[in-house]
Design an enzyme around this catalytic site. Sequence first.
Site, PDB file in Angstrom:
ATOM      1  N   LYS A 264      -3.615  -2.051  -1.445  1.00  0.00           N
ATOM      2  CA  LYS A 264      -2.427  -1.211  -1.280  1.00  0.00           C
ATOM      3  C   LYS A 264      -1.799  -0.928  -2.647  1.00  0.00           C
ATOM      4  O   LYS A 264      -1.899  -1.764  -3.552  1.00  0.00           O
ATOM      5  CB  LYS A 264      -1.377  -1.941  -0.431  1.00  0.00           C
ATOM      6  N   ARG A 338      -6.293  -5.442  13.152  1.00  0.00           N
ATOM      7  CA  ARG A 338      -7.093  -5.231  14.369  1.00  0.00           C
ATOM      8  C   ARG A 338      -8.274  -6.196  14.433  1.00  0.00           C
ATOM      9  O   ARG A 338      -8.744  -6.524  15.514  1.00  0.00           O
ATOM     10  CB  ARG A 338      -7.509  -3.751  14.443  1.00  0.00           C
TER      11      ARG A 338
HETATM   12  N1  BES Z   1       0.094  -4.218   7.815  1.00  0.00           N
HETATM   13  C1  BES Z   1      -0.304  -2.863   7.736  1.00  0.00           C
HETATM   14  C2  BES Z   1       0.589  -1.920   8.542  1.00  0.00           C
HETATM   15  C3  BES Z   1       2.014  -1.853   8.137  1.00  0.00           C
HETATM   16  C4  BES Z   1       2.465  -0.796   7.373  1.00  0.00           C
HETATM   17  C5  BES Z   1       2.931  -2.789   8.581  1.00  0.00           C
HETATM   18  C6  BES Z   1       3.791  -0.711   7.024  1.00  0.00           C
HETATM   19  C7  BES Z   1       4.258  -2.715   8.234  1.00  0.00           C
HETATM   20  C8  BES Z   1       4.677  -1.657   7.473  1.00  0.00           C
HETATM   21  C9  BES Z   1      -1.733  -2.708   8.246  1.00  0.00           C
HETATM   22  O1  BES Z   1      -2.547  -3.805   8.069  1.00  0.00           O
HETATM   23  C10 BES Z   1      -2.346  -1.579   7.505  1.00  0.00           C
HETATM   24  O2  BES Z   1      -2.490  -1.698   6.322  1.00  0.00           O
HETATM   25  N2  BES Z   1      -2.687  -0.510   8.198  1.00  0.00           N
HETATM   26  C11 BES Z   1      -3.295   0.620   7.589  1.00  0.00           C
HETATM   27  C12 BES Z   1      -4.412   1.085   8.484  1.00  0.00           C
HETATM   28  C13 BES Z   1      -5.269   2.144   7.872  1.00  0.00           C
HETATM   29  C14 BES Z   1      -6.079   1.569   6.723  1.00  0.00           C
HETATM   30  C15 BES Z   1      -6.179   2.717   8.933  1.00  0.00           C
HETATM   31  C16 BES Z   1      -2.229   1.715   7.471  1.00  0.00           C
HETATM   32  O3  BES Z   1      -1.466   1.902   8.406  1.00  0.00           O
HETATM   33  O4  BES Z   1      -2.187   2.341   6.418  1.00  0.00           O
HETATM   34 MN    MN Z   2      -3.471  -3.827   6.156  1.00  0.00          MN
END
Ligand code: BES
Ligand code: MN
Length: 499
Positions: A264, A338
Site C-alpha cells: 500500500k 478474504r
Molecule cells: N484492509 C483493506 C481494506 C480497507 C481499506 C480497510 C480501507 C479499511 C480501510 C483490504 O485488505 C484491502 O487492502 N483491500 C483491497 C482489495 C483490492 C486489492 C482488491 C482494497 O480495497 O483496495
Molecule cells: Mn489488504
Amino acid sequence: MVIGTAVGENGLVVTGGAAEVDAALGGRLEAVLTALGATGKAGETVRFATLGTLPAATVLAVGLGPLAPPSAPLDAEVLRRAAGAALRALAGTGSVALALAAAPGSITAESVRAVAEGALLGTYSFDRLRTTSAKGLPTPVGALTLLVDGASLPLAQAEIDRAVVVAESVVLVRDLVNTPPSHLSPALLADVAVEQATAAGVTVEVLDEVALAEGGFGGIVGVGQGSANPPRLIRLEWRGGGESSALALVGKGITFDSGGLSLKPPTAMEWMKTDMAGAAAVLATVVAAARLRLPVTVTGWMPCAENMPSGDAIRPSDVLTLRGGTRVEVLNTDAEGRLVLADALVRAAEEAPGLIVDIATLTGAQIVSLGQRTSAVMGRDDAVEAVTTAAAATGESVWPMPLPPELRKGLDSTVADIANVPPGGSRDGGMLVAAHFLAHFVPNEASWAHLDIAGPSWNGGQPYGHTPKGGTGVIVRTLIQLAEDLAGPPSDQGSTIAG
Ligand code: BES
Ligand code: MN
Ligand code: ZN
C-alpha cells in the site's frame, strides 16, 4: 447536569426531564438558553452556571435536533448521540447527572438504554500509550447518574446493567483497534482473547502457526508467512443454549495490513491497524453474550495474521491450498482478508451453525459505495434480514448490497480454482466481488451474511455523538442484538404469563 434541547416550530424548546431546572430558574430556562445562543440543533452543547439555584454547579444543554411530531417518543439513536456529545463536552468534570431520558412518567426502556449507552461511550479516551508527562488532557467523566422517576427505577436499573456490558464491549473493540501493531501482534491478540474469554466463562482455543499448517489453513498461514509475528486462529464458544451453535461469528483479524508485496502507499497504510476490527468485534460479542448470560450458543472465530512484505511473503501469482482443499491463486497480496476469512468460514461451517455472520474491514470499495459511517451487509436473504433487523434496533447504520451473479466470473483463475482478485485488477464492484469470493467458501445450504465495516470501523475525522476519533467499536451493538434476537424473548418474570 445534562438536559436536552430541540428545534421546535418556533425555535428552541427544552425537552422533558428539564422541569426541575426550569423551575429553579423561575420558568426562564428557554430564555436563558436562547440568550446563550442555543438553537437545539443536534450535537450542540451550551453550558451555564447555576449559581446555587440547583445542587449541580453547571447545567449542560445538549441539542437533539428537530423535534419529531411533538408527542412522538424521541428516536433512541438521537438520544444516544446527544448523551455521547454531552459527555465528551463534559470531559474533566468529576460526576455528571443526566435528565435526558424523557419527562417523568414517559420514561421508556429504550430511552434509558440509549442515554446510558451514549453517555458511557462518550467518556471514552485512549491514553494507555501516553507517558505521564504528555498527559494534561481533561480526564473523562468519573461518575454518571441517570435521573429517572421512582416508578421507572426497576426498568431503568435493568437497562443500565445491560448498557454497561454493551458499552464495555464497544470500548474493548475501540481499545484493540487503537492499539498499534507494535503492541498487538496476532499472538498478543490471542492473549487478550484468552484473558477476556476466561474471565467471562467463554471456552477459548488458540491454534498457532504449527497447528494451522497441520489443519490445512493455507490462507491464514500464507498471509501470515511474510511476518516475523506468526498467525493464529482463535475459537470462542459461549454455550448458553444447545450443543450446536445458533450463531457463528467470523471476524477478520489482520493486526496490520501493509498490503504485503502488493504494498500500500504510506497514507493508506497509516490506519491499517484497524484491520482487525472484525475479529475484535467477534471477541467482544461472544464475551458480552456470556456476561449477559444469553440463553443461546454462540461461537466466534478470529483468524489473525500480520500482512507484511518480506523474503518469506507470498507473491502475486502464488497458489494457496485453503482449508477444505480449494486452491486459490493470489494475484494481489493486498486482498488478504478474504484469504484468512475463507479458511475460517470453512472451519466455522464444519460445525453446521444455524447462522454464520462474518465481519471484516474488507474493501476500500465499501467506503466508495456507502461512505465512512454505513456498513454494508451481503449474503443470503434470511441472514441479511436478521442482520439489518438487529442493526435497526440498535441505531447502527447498515445497508444491504447485492451479489450480482455476473461479477462472480471475474474471479475465474487460469491455473487454480478461484483467484483472490479479478485478473488484470478491475476494481468494478470491488466490495461485491470480495463477497462473492467469500460465498465460494460457504456451503450453499448455510445461512450466511457478510458485513463490510472498512470505513465505519475507524473515524479519521472529528468526534461526533458517541463516536470518538480512531477506533469506533462499530457493529458490536448490532451483533449483541443479533445474539439476543436468536436467544428469543427473555424468560418471563411472570407479569404477562396467564395463570
Ligand atoms: N484492509 C483493506 C481494506 C480497507 C481499506 C480497510 C480501507 C479499511 C480501510 C483490504 O485488505 C484491502 O487492502 N483491500 C483491497 C482489495 C483490492 C486489492 C482488491 C482494497 O480495497 O483496495
Ligand atoms: Mn489488504
Ligand atoms: Zn486488509
